[in-house]
Design an enzyme around this catalytic site. Structure first.
Site, PDB file in Angstrom:
ATOM      1  N   THR A 139      78.080  16.520  24.472  1.00 33.04           N
ATOM      2  CA  THR A 139      79.115  17.330  25.160  1.00 33.04           C
ATOM      3  C   THR A 139      78.757  18.377  25.903  1.00 33.04           C
ATOM      4  OG1 THR A 139      81.336  18.538  24.873  1.00 33.04           O
ATOM      5  CG2 THR A 139      80.097  18.299  23.126  1.00 33.04           C
ATOM      6  N   ASP A 140      79.743  18.778  27.152  1.00 30.91           N
ATOM      7  CA  ASP A 140      79.417  20.176  28.067  1.00 30.91           C
ATOM      8  C   ASP A 140      79.709  21.422  27.202  1.00 30.91           C
ATOM      9  OD1 ASP A 140      81.815  19.814  27.823  1.00 30.91           O
ATOM     10  OD2 ASP A 140      82.200  20.243  30.092  1.00 30.91           O
ATOM     11  N   GLU A 141      80.316  21.240  25.999  1.00 26.61           N
ATOM     12  CA  GLU A 141      80.552  22.490  25.049  1.00 26.61           C
ATOM     13  C   GLU A 141      79.417  23.093  24.610  1.00 26.61           C
ATOM     14  OE1 GLU A 141      84.085  22.484  22.861  1.00 26.61           O
ATOM     15  OE2 GLU A 141      85.278  20.973  24.363  1.00 26.61           O
TER      16      GLU A 141
ATOM     17  N   TYR B 180      82.765  23.052  16.242  1.00 29.23           N
ATOM     18  CA  TYR B 180      82.625  21.781  16.873  1.00 29.23           C
ATOM     19  C   TYR B 180      81.295  21.852  17.663  1.00 29.23           C
ATOM     20  CZ  TYR B 180      83.001  18.268  20.267  1.00 29.23           C
ATOM     21  OH  TYR B 180      82.744  17.094  21.279  1.00 29.23           O
TER      22      TYR B 180
ATOM     23  N   LYS C 133      77.795  19.997  17.561  1.00 30.70           N
ATOM     24  CA  LYS C 133      77.099  19.055  18.577  1.00 30.70           C
ATOM     25  C   LYS C 133      75.868  19.587  19.314  1.00 30.70           C
ATOM     26  CE  LYS C 133      78.875  15.685  20.018  1.00 30.70           C
ATOM     27  NZ  LYS C 133      78.872  14.307  19.343  1.00 30.70           N
TER      28      LYS C 133
HETATM   29  P1  NAD Z   1      87.663  10.453  18.790  1.00 29.67           P
HETATM   30  O1  NAD Z   1      87.929  11.815  17.626  1.00 29.67           O
HETATM   31  O2  NAD Z   1      88.616   9.868  19.264  1.00 29.67           O
HETATM   32  O3  NAD Z   1      86.960   9.328  18.056  1.00 29.67           O
HETATM   33  C1  NAD Z   1      86.004   9.465  16.917  1.00 29.67           C
HETATM   34  C2  NAD Z   1      85.684   8.128  16.270  1.00 29.67           C
HETATM   35  O4  NAD Z   1      84.467   8.325  15.139  1.00 29.67           O
HETATM   36  C3  NAD Z   1      86.822   7.837  15.458  1.00 29.67           C
HETATM   37  O5  NAD Z   1      87.073   6.497  15.577  1.00 29.67           O
HETATM   38  C4  NAD Z   1      86.474   8.177  14.102  1.00 29.67           C
HETATM   39  O6  NAD Z   1      86.969   7.188  12.954  1.00 29.67           O
HETATM   40  C5  NAD Z   1      84.757   8.026  13.977  1.00 29.67           C
HETATM   41  N1  NAD Z   1      84.167   8.701  13.026  1.00 29.67           N
HETATM   42  C6  NAD Z   1      84.217  10.088  12.677  1.00 29.67           C
HETATM   43  N2  NAD Z   1      83.561  10.375  12.076  1.00 29.67           N
HETATM   44  C7  NAD Z   1      82.574   9.544  11.483  1.00 29.67           C
HETATM   45  C8  NAD Z   1      81.719   9.179  10.641  1.00 29.67           C
HETATM   46  N3  NAD Z   1      81.120  10.008   9.898  1.00 29.67           N
HETATM   47  N4  NAD Z   1      81.135   7.778  10.472  1.00 29.67           N
HETATM   48  C9  NAD Z   1      81.815   6.925  11.284  1.00 29.67           C
HETATM   49  N5  NAD Z   1      82.738   7.032  12.149  1.00 29.67           N
HETATM   50  C10 NAD Z   1      83.248   8.229  12.214  1.00 29.67           C
HETATM   51  O7  NAD Z   1      86.358  11.086  19.618  1.00 29.67           O
HETATM   52  P2  NAD Z   1      85.985  10.771  21.140  1.00 29.67           P
HETATM   53  O8  NAD Z   1      87.082  12.055  21.921  1.00 29.67           O
HETATM   54  O9  NAD Z   1      86.184   9.465  21.335  1.00 29.67           O
HETATM   55  O10 NAD Z   1      84.689  11.286  21.407  1.00 29.67           O
HETATM   56  C11 NAD Z   1      83.516  10.695  20.858  1.00 29.67           C
HETATM   57  C12 NAD Z   1      82.268  11.164  21.254  1.00 29.67           C
HETATM   58  O11 NAD Z   1      82.201  11.756  22.617  1.00 29.67           O
HETATM   59  C13 NAD Z   1      82.270  12.478  20.256  1.00 29.67           C
HETATM   60  O12 NAD Z   1      80.769  12.460  19.908  1.00 29.67           O
HETATM   61  C14 NAD Z   1      82.536  13.759  21.047  1.00 29.67           C
HETATM   62  O13 NAD Z   1      81.743  14.861  20.690  1.00 29.67           O
HETATM   63  C15 NAD Z   1      81.915  13.156  22.419  1.00 29.67           C
HETATM   64  N6  NAD Z   1      82.376  13.782  23.560  1.00 29.67           N
HETATM   65  C16 NAD Z   1      84.036  13.660  23.780  1.00 29.67           C
HETATM   66  C17 NAD Z   1      84.539  14.089  24.932  1.00 29.67           C
HETATM   67  C18 NAD Z   1      86.254  14.265  25.209  1.00 29.67           C
HETATM   68  O14 NAD Z   1      86.466  14.661  26.061  1.00 29.67           O
HETATM   69  N7  NAD Z   1      86.947  13.607  24.298  1.00 29.67           N
HETATM   70  C19 NAD Z   1      83.749  14.734  25.828  1.00 29.67           C
HETATM   71  C20 NAD Z   1      82.299  14.639  25.944  1.00 29.67           C
HETATM   72  C21 NAD Z   1      81.779  14.114  24.676  1.00 29.67           C
HETATM   73  O1  DAU Z   2      84.271  19.377  27.358  1.00 32.61           O
HETATM   74  C1  DAU Z   2      84.292  18.232  26.352  1.00 32.61           C
HETATM   75  C2  DAU Z   2      84.992  18.596  25.033  1.00 32.61           C
HETATM   76  O2  DAU Z   2      86.672  18.139  25.743  1.00 32.61           O
HETATM   77  C3  DAU Z   2      84.675  17.419  24.134  1.00 32.61           C
HETATM   78  O3  DAU Z   2      83.475  17.714  23.545  1.00 32.61           O
HETATM   79  C4  DAU Z   2      85.958  17.426  22.848  1.00 32.61           C
HETATM   80  O4  DAU Z   2      85.697  16.413  22.008  1.00 32.61           O
HETATM   81  C5  DAU Z   2      87.254  17.377  23.556  1.00 32.61           C
HETATM   82  O5  DAU Z   2      88.274  17.342  22.336  1.00 32.61           O
HETATM   83  C6  DAU Z   2      87.504  18.342  24.653  1.00 32.61           C
HETATM   84  O6  DAU Z   2      87.453  19.756  24.159  1.00 32.61           O
HETATM   85  P1  DAU Z   2      88.686  20.737  24.706  1.00 32.61           P
HETATM   86  O7  DAU Z   2      88.987  21.751  23.744  1.00 32.61           O
HETATM   87  O8  DAU Z   2      88.387  21.260  26.134  1.00 32.61           O
HETATM   88  O9  DAU Z   2      89.954  19.827  24.520  1.00 32.61           O
HETATM   89  P2  DAU Z   2      91.530  19.694  24.195  1.00 32.61           P
HETATM   90  O10 DAU Z   2      92.159  18.817  24.794  1.00 32.61           O
HETATM   91  O11 DAU Z   2      91.545  20.236  22.865  1.00 32.61           O
HETATM   92  O12 DAU Z   2      92.067  21.291  25.004  1.00 32.61           O
HETATM   93  C7  DAU Z   2      91.846  21.109  26.603  1.00 32.61           C
HETATM   94  C8  DAU Z   2      92.300  22.526  27.094  1.00 32.61           C
HETATM   95  O13 DAU Z   2      93.838  22.799  26.872  1.00 32.61           O
HETATM   96  C9  DAU Z   2      91.658  23.540  26.240  1.00 32.61           C
HETATM   97  O14 DAU Z   2      91.536  24.646  27.172  1.00 32.61           O
HETATM   98  C10 DAU Z   2      92.610  24.169  25.255  1.00 32.61           C
HETATM   99  C11 DAU Z   2      94.072  23.634  25.942  1.00 32.61           C
HETATM  100  N1  DAU Z   2      95.047  23.447  25.110  1.00 32.61           N
HETATM  101  C12 DAU Z   2      94.821  22.247  24.010  1.00 32.61           C
HETATM  102  C13 DAU Z   2      95.898  21.835  23.361  1.00 32.61           C
HETATM  103  C14 DAU Z   2      95.445  20.757  22.447  1.00 32.61           C
HETATM  104  C15 DAU Z   2      96.592  23.834  25.128  1.00 32.61           C
HETATM  105  O15 DAU Z   2      96.593  24.851  26.068  1.00 32.61           O
HETATM  106  N2  DAU Z   2      97.326  23.392  24.146  1.00 32.61           N
HETATM  107  C16 DAU Z   2      96.966  22.396  23.478  1.00 32.61           C
HETATM  108  O16 DAU Z   2      98.105  22.046  22.612  1.00 32.61           O
END
Ligand code: NAD
Ligand code: DAU
Length: 337
Positions: free
Chosen positions: A125-127, A153, A157
């Site tokens: 992730t970019d985080e 988190y 990562k």
């Molecule tokens: P999500 O939380 O929607 O899904 C995670 C999945 O992983 C779920 O199905 C969960 O059951 C499974 N899981 C969790 N722990 C596990 C374990 N120990 N063993 C097996 N399965 C397990 O997450 P997402 O948003 O789809 O993110 C997927 C990946 O992409 C993550 O690695 C996250 O860090 C990365 N990522 C997410 C975003 C985003 O915006 N959501 C952006 C960049 C990178």
């Molecule tokens: O940048 C990639 C990441 O993006 C991934 O690695 C993470 O898995 C994914 O969850 C996401 O992280 P963020 O923290 O950026 O996403 P989130 O949707 O939780 O929040 C987006 C922005 O919105 C953040 O600035 C917090 C804000 N927010 C979030 C929630 C849930 C609110 O203002 N209110 C809310 O209720």
């Protein structure tokens, strides 16, 4: 070609499975997922009758289960999406993030080495780069930006990324890493900003914006993330890191206002709530390297958000069903009105 996709019952992993099955008839795929609160079989259940797809329930930290699976299936490629992914939950309870996001990666990489997998791809992730100042819109994360994490988190990562790089240098693990910006689109769990706000707006509930809503995220439609990973595992250079993002920066407040406008709802639904501790100000990706590899995103925020709202409107049954007991308890703890 046989590919293991971990975390495929989650948001991005589920979209990736749909994308890959649609594109590669001649590959076979196994999904390994622990089905945590964020994993939903419904996301992939229409694929269960395909001959080239198999689902296995299990935890990536379970060495015996993982090694037995690798022994049996002899994977060519492993793409690891499995992780705890919600920043707010990592602030409430970091431990599980260290287990799944770091120790689980170690188990997968040990299995890759033992069973001579040709490519391990870590979905990062970019985080891991921390944040950028709001006022410096000229700054972007490149692959060489320093690792500077803010939340348990992102620290988990980043730890995993360092471990993957260490396995590459010390054990010659054939690996790649991708670091993507914020995704949105179908099957997005309604604890994250965009699906949460769509859901709340549809129910005429208050929309909880942290702080003053000025924090900026760089939004990418999930299908574009899938196509980038597909490209990296086929054409990316072993040992390399690739940033993924499409220059779609928006403040949280702007995102919420766009959603309200598209749903024809009033801005009076916006409610400013306590800020997230350690809240990162701005994320913005420099995608030059992945663009040079040949990636081209198909969506911008304007088209992507309309698709996403349409999907949410058409899948109210999915949304209703994922809002089960655990989800409701989380919402109560996190948003005490
Ligand atoms: P999500 O939380 O929607 O899904 C995670 C999945 O992983 C779920 O199905 C969960 O059951 C499974 N899981 C969790 N722990 C596990 C374990 N120990 N063993 C097996 N399965 C397990 O997450 P997402 O948003 O789809 O993110 C997927 C990946 O992409 C993550 O690695 C996250 O860090 C990365 N990522 C997410 C975003 C985003 O915006 N959501 C952006 C960049 C990178
Ligand atoms: O940048 C990639 C990441 O993006 C991934 O690695 C993470 O898995 C994914 O969850 C996401 O992280 P963020 O923290 O950026 O996403 P989130 O949707 O939780 O929040 C987006 C922005 O919105 C953040 O600035 C917090 C804000 N927010 C979030 C929630 C849930 C609110 O203002 N209110 C809310 O209720």
């Amino acid at each position: 070609m046989k590919i293991l996709i971990t975390g495929g019952a989650g948001f991005i992993g589920g979209n990736f499975i749909h994308y890959m099955l649609n594109k590669y008839n001649d590959y076979s795929f196994v999904c390994l997922d622990a089905l945590t609160y964020a994993g939903n079989m419904e996301t992939i259940e229409t694929l269960l009758n395909k001959v080239n797809f198999k689902f296995v329930k299990g935890n990536i930290c379970d060495k015996d289960l993982v090694f037995n699976l690798f022994e049996k299936e002899q994977f060519d490629i492993v793409v690891n999406f499995a992780a705890e992914s919600h920043v707010d939950r990592s602030i409430e309870n970091p431990r599980i993030f260290l287990e799944s996001n770091i120790l689980g990666v170690q188990v997968l990489m040990d299995a890759c080495l033992k069973y001579k997998v040709k490519r391990y791809h870590q979905v990062s992730t970019d985080e891991v780069y921390g944040d950028l100042p709001l006022e410096r819109i000229d700054l972007f994360f490149t692959e060489d930006s320093p690792i500077k994490t803010s939340s348990p988190y992102s620290a988990s990562k980043a730890s995993a990324d360092l471990l993957v790089l260490a396995y590459s240098k010390t054990f010659n693990l054939p690996m790649t890493i991708s670091r993507c910006s914020n995704n949105y689109g179908p099957y997005h769990f309604p604890e994250k900003l965009i699906p949460l706000m769509i859901n709340k707006a549809l129910n005429n509930e208050q929309l909880p914006v942290y702080g003053n809503g000025s924090n900026v995220r760089d939004w990418l439609y999930v299908e574009d993330h899938c196509s980038a990973i597909d490209l990296i595992i086929h054409k990316g250079n072993i040992g390399e890191i690739y940033n993924i993002g499409g220059h779609n920066e928006k403040s949280n407040l702007d995102v919420v206002k766009i959603i309200l406008k598209l749903l024809n709802k009033d801005e009076s639904l916006i409610s400013y709530v306590k800020d997230r501790p350690g809240h990162d100000l701005r994320y913005a990706i420099d995608p030059t390297k992945i663009l040079r590899l040949g990636w081209e995103p198909k969506h911008n925020f304007e088209t992507g958000i309309q698709e996403t709202i349409k999907w949410n409107l058409e899948h109210d049954d999915w949304i209703r069903r994922v809002q089960s007991g655990e989800y409701l308890k989380w919402m109560e703890r996190q948003y005490k009105w």
